[in-house]
Design a protein around this motif. Structure first.
Motif, PDB file in Angstrom:
ATOM      1  N   ILE A  37      -3.337  52.590  51.392  1.00  0.00           N
ATOM      2  CA  ILE A  37      -3.054  52.283  49.983  1.00  0.00           C
ATOM      3  C   ILE A  37      -4.041  52.985  49.041  1.00  0.00           C
ATOM      4  O   ILE A  37      -3.612  53.712  48.152  1.00  0.00           O
ATOM      5  CB  ILE A  37      -3.033  50.755  49.734  1.00  0.00           C
ATOM      6  CG1 ILE A  37      -1.809  50.135  50.390  1.00  0.00           C
ATOM      7  CG2 ILE A  37      -3.084  50.424  48.259  1.00  0.00           C
ATOM      8  CD1 ILE A  37      -0.523  50.283  49.637  1.00  0.00           C
ATOM      9  N   PRO A  38      -5.367  52.820  49.204  1.00  0.00           N
ATOM     10  CA  PRO A  38      -6.257  53.525  48.270  1.00  0.00           C
ATOM     11  C   PRO A  38      -6.191  55.048  48.420  1.00  0.00           C
ATOM     12  O   PRO A  38      -6.414  55.779  47.459  1.00  0.00           O
ATOM     13  CB  PRO A  38      -7.649  52.986  48.600  1.00  0.00           C
ATOM     14  CG  PRO A  38      -7.541  52.360  49.936  1.00  0.00           C
ATOM     15  CD  PRO A  38      -6.109  51.968  50.126  1.00  0.00           C
ATOM     16  N   LEU A  39      -5.848  55.534  49.600  1.00  0.00           N
ATOM     17  CA  LEU A  39      -5.776  56.980  49.818  1.00  0.00           C
ATOM     18  C   LEU A  39      -4.605  57.623  49.084  1.00  0.00           C
ATOM     19  O   LEU A  39      -4.623  58.823  48.824  1.00  0.00           O
ATOM     20  CB  LEU A  39      -5.688  57.285  51.315  1.00  0.00           C
ATOM     21  CG  LEU A  39      -6.932  56.955  52.131  1.00  0.00           C
ATOM     22  CD1 LEU A  39      -6.698  57.244  53.598  1.00  0.00           C
ATOM     23  CD2 LEU A  39      -8.142  57.715  51.617  1.00  0.00           C
ATOM     24  N   GLY A 124      -1.886  53.239  37.947  1.00  0.00           N
ATOM     25  CA  GLY A 124      -0.954  52.209  37.501  1.00  0.00           C
ATOM     26  C   GLY A 124      -0.462  51.343  38.640  1.00  0.00           C
ATOM     27  O   GLY A 124      -0.240  50.134  38.483  1.00  0.00           O
ATOM     28  N   ALA A 125      -0.303  51.932  39.810  1.00  0.00           N
ATOM     29  CA  ALA A 125       0.163  51.175  40.978  1.00  0.00           C
ATOM     30  C   ALA A 125      -0.895  50.194  41.478  1.00  0.00           C
ATOM     31  O   ALA A 125      -0.559  49.214  42.157  1.00  0.00           O
ATOM     32  CB  ALA A 125       0.554  52.138  42.092  1.00  0.00           C
ATOM     33  N   PHE A 126      -2.153  50.432  41.138  1.00  0.00           N
ATOM     34  CA  PHE A 126      -3.239  49.601  41.657  1.00  0.00           C
ATOM     35  C   PHE A 126      -3.701  48.528  40.679  1.00  0.00           C
ATOM     36  O   PHE A 126      -4.441  47.623  41.065  1.00  0.00           O
ATOM     37  CB  PHE A 126      -4.424  50.487  42.036  1.00  0.00           C
ATOM     38  CG  PHE A 126      -4.047  51.590  42.973  1.00  0.00           C
ATOM     39  CD1 PHE A 126      -3.635  51.305  44.261  1.00  0.00           C
ATOM     40  CD2 PHE A 126      -4.077  52.908  42.571  1.00  0.00           C
ATOM     41  CE1 PHE A 126      -3.259  52.311  45.129  1.00  0.00           C
ATOM     42  CE2 PHE A 126      -3.707  53.930  43.426  1.00  0.00           C
ATOM     43  CZ  PHE A 126      -3.298  53.631  44.713  1.00  0.00           C
ATOM     44  N   ILE A 160     -13.052  48.893  42.969  1.00  0.00           N
ATOM     45  CA  ILE A 160     -12.604  50.217  43.421  1.00  0.00           C
ATOM     46  C   ILE A 160     -11.954  51.080  42.340  1.00  0.00           C
ATOM     47  O   ILE A 160     -11.836  52.291  42.502  1.00  0.00           O
ATOM     48  CB  ILE A 160     -11.660  50.075  44.637  1.00  0.00           C
ATOM     49  CG1 ILE A 160     -11.591  51.402  45.401  1.00  0.00           C
ATOM     50  CG2 ILE A 160     -10.276  49.599  44.208  1.00  0.00           C
ATOM     51  CD1 ILE A 160     -10.950  51.303  46.759  1.00  0.00           C
ATOM     52  N   LEU A 161     -11.556  50.506  41.202  1.00  0.00           N
ATOM     53  CA  LEU A 161     -10.811  51.264  40.195  1.00  0.00           C
ATOM     54  C   LEU A 161     -11.519  52.546  39.736  1.00  0.00           C
ATOM     55  O   LEU A 161     -10.880  53.609  39.702  1.00  0.00           O
ATOM     56  CB  LEU A 161     -10.437  50.389  39.001  1.00  0.00           C
ATOM     57  CG  LEU A 161      -9.483  51.037  37.999  1.00  0.00           C
ATOM     58  CD1 LEU A 161      -8.151  51.391  38.652  1.00  0.00           C
ATOM     59  CD2 LEU A 161      -9.263  50.129  36.804  1.00  0.00           C
TER      60      LEU A 161
END
Length: 193
Positions: A37-39, A124-126, A160-161
């Motif tokens: 996900i973060p990748l 935006g997805a996060f 993490i943002l």
């Protein structure tokens, strides 16, 4: 040359938006595995740089990329990513429009920079995962995905943002460089140096 968008401009918008969205969608499928996900904030700009740099050779009028951003945001909403992508897509597309227009649509360095800026839309997805953690987590648990929710939250800490923003920008720059190298002949023909 007219400054108003014409039929061929809308055809370019449609074609390149579709290509970019398909690339984005394929990369986003990795999100079924929580560690990826973060990748995706890095992989989407990296791989998406290839079609977007070619698209930048077609953009000669203000508004083309903003329409693309709006369409991508709506497609992201329709595929379950929430409305935040609409906001981030439009905002970063608009900033990118000013960068491209300011360079007269003829600067390779500014196009690469513009792709880095545009790529930040992926955050935006996060936003729901980071800013609305409790409700996002509860939603996943309610859907019977408690194990996935636990793993996702461990890979997406609330701090993490800024890392995602920097990662998306840098990957966008690298993706832009790769895209330029792949399509060098097209850039020469379009006289973008």
């Amino acid at each position: 040359m007219s400054n108003r968008l014409q039929g061929k401009d809308f055809i370019s918008i449609g074609i390149y938006t579709a290509i970019y969205f398909v690339v984005n969608f394929i990369v986003s499928l990795l999100g079924f595995i929580p560690i990826f996900i973060p990748l995706t904030a890095v992989l989407v700009p990296l791989i998406g740089g290839i079609p977007m740099m070619l698209y930048f050779t077609k953009i000669k009028k203000f508004g083309m990329l903003t329409i693309t951003g709006l369409l991508i945001g709506v497609l992201m909403l329709l595929t379950g990513m929430g409305y935040w992508c609409i906001i981030t897509c439009v905002v970063f597309a608009l900033i990118t429009e000013f960068i491209l227009k300011g360079s007269g649509y003829k600067s390779a360095k500014m196009e690469i920079l513009a792709h880095g800026v545009f790529s930040i839309w992926t955050i935006g997805a996060f936003i729901p995962i980071i800013f609305f953690r409790d409700s996002y987590y509860a939603n996943l648990v309610e859907l019977g995905r408690a194990d996935y929710a636990d793993a996702l939250m461990s890979f997406m800490p609330d701090w993490i943002l800024p890392i995602l923003i920097v990662g998306a920008f840098v990957a966008g720059i690298v993706g832009g460089i790769i895209g330029r190298k792949i399509f060098k002949k097209h850039f020469e023909r379009a006289e973008i140096m």
